[in-house]
Design an enzyme around this catalytic site. Structure first.
Site, PDB file in Angstrom:
ATOM      1  N   LYS A 284       0.893  -1.383   0.088  1.00  0.00           N
ATOM      2  CA  LYS A 284      -0.237   0.000   0.046  1.00  0.00           C
ATOM      3  C   LYS A 284       0.714   1.237  -0.028  1.00  0.00           C
ATOM      4  CE  LYS A 284      -4.234   1.854   2.301  1.00  0.00           C
ATOM      5  NZ  LYS A 284      -5.160   1.836   3.401  1.00  0.00           N
ATOM      6  N   GLU A 370     -18.966  -5.505  11.053  1.00  0.00           N
ATOM      7  CA  GLU A 370     -19.700  -4.745  12.052  1.00  0.00           C
ATOM      8  C   GLU A 370     -20.576  -5.682  12.800  1.00  0.00           C
ATOM      9  OE1 GLU A 370     -18.259  -2.397   8.554  1.00  0.00           O
ATOM     10  OE2 GLU A 370     -18.994  -4.253   8.737  1.00  0.00           O
ATOM     11  N   ARG A 398     -24.908  -1.885   8.442  1.00  0.00           N
ATOM     12  CA  ARG A 398     -24.567  -3.331   8.260  1.00  0.00           C
ATOM     13  C   ARG A 398     -24.893  -4.346   9.417  1.00  0.00           C
ATOM     14  NH1 ARG A 398     -20.797  -3.444   3.953  1.00  0.00           N
ATOM     15  NH2 ARG A 398     -19.416  -4.957   4.722  1.00  0.00           N
TER      16      ARG A 398
END
Length: 621
Positions: A284, A370, A398
């Protein structure tokens, strides 16, 4: 900013997928270099998601070079990594306007481009949608391939494994590319992250699977001989009990920054009609040292200086609401060792960095999960601990079933610190926190609070934490407050609003951070103003008293009008058979696109001028 074809000659030639395919193979490393530099230049001038996109340049080029997009289904998980995809699919010259009002969306959007096969904003949806498309492709028998690119952070969500479970037993033509960079926004956590890391440690990725000659392409790159294809793929196929047992053929891990190797492998996998998983290793922030060293900091950036790495952030003396939450969390944790702070992979965004460092035994990042975060909180509450779940409004959606069944139904004292509630701005439709009041208000046993300033937010967090009869929620906006002085923490009487201004004829009932605009309007029109503070339970006595001396009510909230806080006022008045006209001001029945908070509030007429205009128009009817 006009495109500089002299500075980016190869990228100039690759202005579409069709033109990209015309480039000779040896030009592709140069294309990747130019694409990465162009990303840096544009994002440094416009702001946006940077480190994720820098990490997927080679895989993006390879996929569009090999696949027949958009005929083939290319599905990206989340949108932080899709800037290179947007640039290569005809949006190069407009990328400078990404995330701006009426500009390119932050995330894949079907309305924006035929290459954005599936609209994405939240993580872990790619494999599920991909399974649906792959099954449909199997039925239509046109040879359409389906490829999903998912990160090792996003694959931790339960939804991803529900899809893997389905895919592995479906006999479909599906390729899942696992982009392994050990990051979501923050560093990844959990057993799956450990598993993927062990796989990488057990393979010499750089030397074992490097491509074969000077240009990196094996001499048999265009060889379609089935025997050779099988031998080649067996060479890169690894034994992976985890994915193999789920019905996937596992390949890798391979170097995700070797564009030749990626093209070679994907080309060969493209001929296989199986359910495959290709494990690639990427970095990344690749190609920009500051982003490589601190990918979290460079995940989403303001404008910055490429040479120095200095970010041009506005200096602000007023703390953000997230910082207020973090401040309260640390103070409370120091006093109460029963406090447990929980986040689903949003430590930085939720203001929990200091808490995580100072109270590691009381801090849990459960990754992008979640549903688990909510029920995990329920388990802690049953066991006598005091869980505080910090979660963005858009992500709490969610875990709706878990809020109802696992927390509210059992009257468990979980505090939901709902960050990014209301208009959040530049991330657009998928991230606006506009639905929480509507979807929470109908749940029994829950307390819902809407602070109008930072001090109220602090007091409500304290109040909700000490409320032991069931769950409570404090929903607060993105960004800074209004500069209110913080006071000593105390419990607010449950369900009690405050009459802050007594005026004539009309009362404005405000829920939340639009109070500052409501106050300006109330003063100008000499209206009564009430800071309701609680959406549930309502201060019904205050409302009844107001009906005795006012002819009109105006409700104000930064959320959906349908079923929102204003609707609770309407329902109460009707139930009491009180006939008084009510104007509900909030978000209309539509999804709100990207733009700054100021721009969106102005367009939705939720700033002082807009509220004034709406009220006068309504009263004059």
């Amino acid at each position: 900013m006009s495109f500089n074809y002299i500075k980016y000659p190869t990228l100039y030639l690759a202005n579409s997928v069709q033109k990209l395919k015309l480039l000779p193979l040896y030009k592709l490393p140069q294309l990747c270099n130019e694409l990465r530099q162009y990303l840096l230049e544009t994002i440094s001038k416009s702001s946006g998601h940077l480190s994720s996109s820098l990490g997927v340049v080679e895989i993006t080029v390879a996929l569009h070079y090999v696949l027949n997009t958009p005929f083939d289904n290319l599905i990206w998980d989340v949108g932080h990594q899709t800037y290179p995809h947007k640039i290569l699919t005809g949006r190069r010259d407009n990328i400078i306007n990404i995330r701006k009002r009426n500009g390119i969306r932050s995330f894949p959007c079907r309305e924006e481009s035929k290459y954005d096969v599936f609209g994405v904003g939240h993580a872990s949806t790619s494999i599920s949608s991909g399974v649906g498309m792959a099954i449909a492709s199997k039925k239509e028998k046109k040879g359409r391939r389906t490829i999903c690119v998912i990160g090792d952070g996003a694959i931790t969500a339960g939804m991803a494994f529900e899809a893997i479970n389905h895919a592995g037993n479906s006999n479909i033509n599906l390729l899942v590319i696992l982009n392994h960079n050990s990051m979501s926004i923050s560093k990844n956590v959990g057993a799956l992250n450990n598993l993927f890391s062990k796989i990488v440690l057990n393979h010499d990725v750089i030397t074992r699977y490097k491509s074969k000659n000077g240009f990196g392409i094996s001499s048999d790159f265009l060889n379609n001989d089935e025997i050779y294809q099988k031998k080649y793929l067996e060479d890169i196929k690894s034994s992976n009990t985890f994915f193999d047992s789920l019905g996937f053929r596992y390949f890798g891990p391979v170097d995700g920054h070797d564009v030749f190797l990626l093209i070679d492998v994907i080309s060969r996998l493209n001929t296989q009609k199986y359910t495959n998983l290709l494990h690639i290793i990427t970095k990344k922030g690749k190609g920009y040292v500051p982003a490589e060293l601190n990918p979290t900091k460079w995940h989403s950036v303001p404008k910055f200086n490429i040479i120095t790495g200095k970010m041009y952030k506005k200096i602000q003396d007023v703390p953000t609401y997230s910082e207020i939450f973090g401040y309260w969390l640390c103070i409370t944790a120091k006093i109460d060792k029963k406090l447990i702070g929980i986040t689903p992979a949003m430590t930085e965004g939720s203001g929990m960095v200091n808490f995580s460092k100072n109270f590691p035994d009381q801090y849990f990042d459960v990754a992008i999960a979640e549903q688990h975060a909510v029920t995990f909180s329920a388990g802690l509450a049953i066991s006598g601990y005091r869980p505080v779940l910090s979660i963005y409004s858009t992500f709490l959606q969610r875990a709706y079933d878990q809020v109802i069944h696992d927390v509210a139904l059992q009257k468990l004292p979980v505090l939901f610190a709902i960050d990014r509630a209301g208009i959040i701005g530049q991330d657009g439709e998928t991230h606006q926190g506009l639905f929480d009041l509507t979807y929470l208000r109908c749940i029994p046993n829950i307390i819902i609070m809407t602070p109008s300033n930072e001090n109220e937010c602090l007091q409500m967090l304290y109040t909700g934490y000490h409320y032991r009869k069931g769950p409570s929620a404090v929903r607060y906006p993105r960004g800074i407050g209004i500069g209110t002085t913080l006071q000593s923490m105390r419990s607010i009487p449950i369900g009690k609003g405050i009459l802050t201004r007594l005026g004539k004829n009309t009362a404005i009932l405000n829920f939340g951070p639009l109070y500052i605009f409501a106050e300006q309007v109330a003063i100008k029109l000499d209206f009564t103003l009430v800071d309701m503070r609680f959406v549930k339970p309502l201060d019904v006595n205050l409302i009844l008293n107001l009906t005795k001396c006012h002819n009109f009510f105006v409700t104000l909230e930064e959320g959906m009008i349908s079923g929102g806080a204003g609707s609770s006022i309407n329902e109460f008045l009707m139930n009491e058979k009180i006939s008084i006209p009510v104007l509900n001001i909030g978000i209309p029945d539509t999804f709100i696109p990207q733009g700054t908070q100021t721009e969106i509030r102005s367009e939705c007429k939720l700033d002082a001028n807009g509220i004034l205009e709406k009220i006068l128009l309504w009263l004059n009817k």
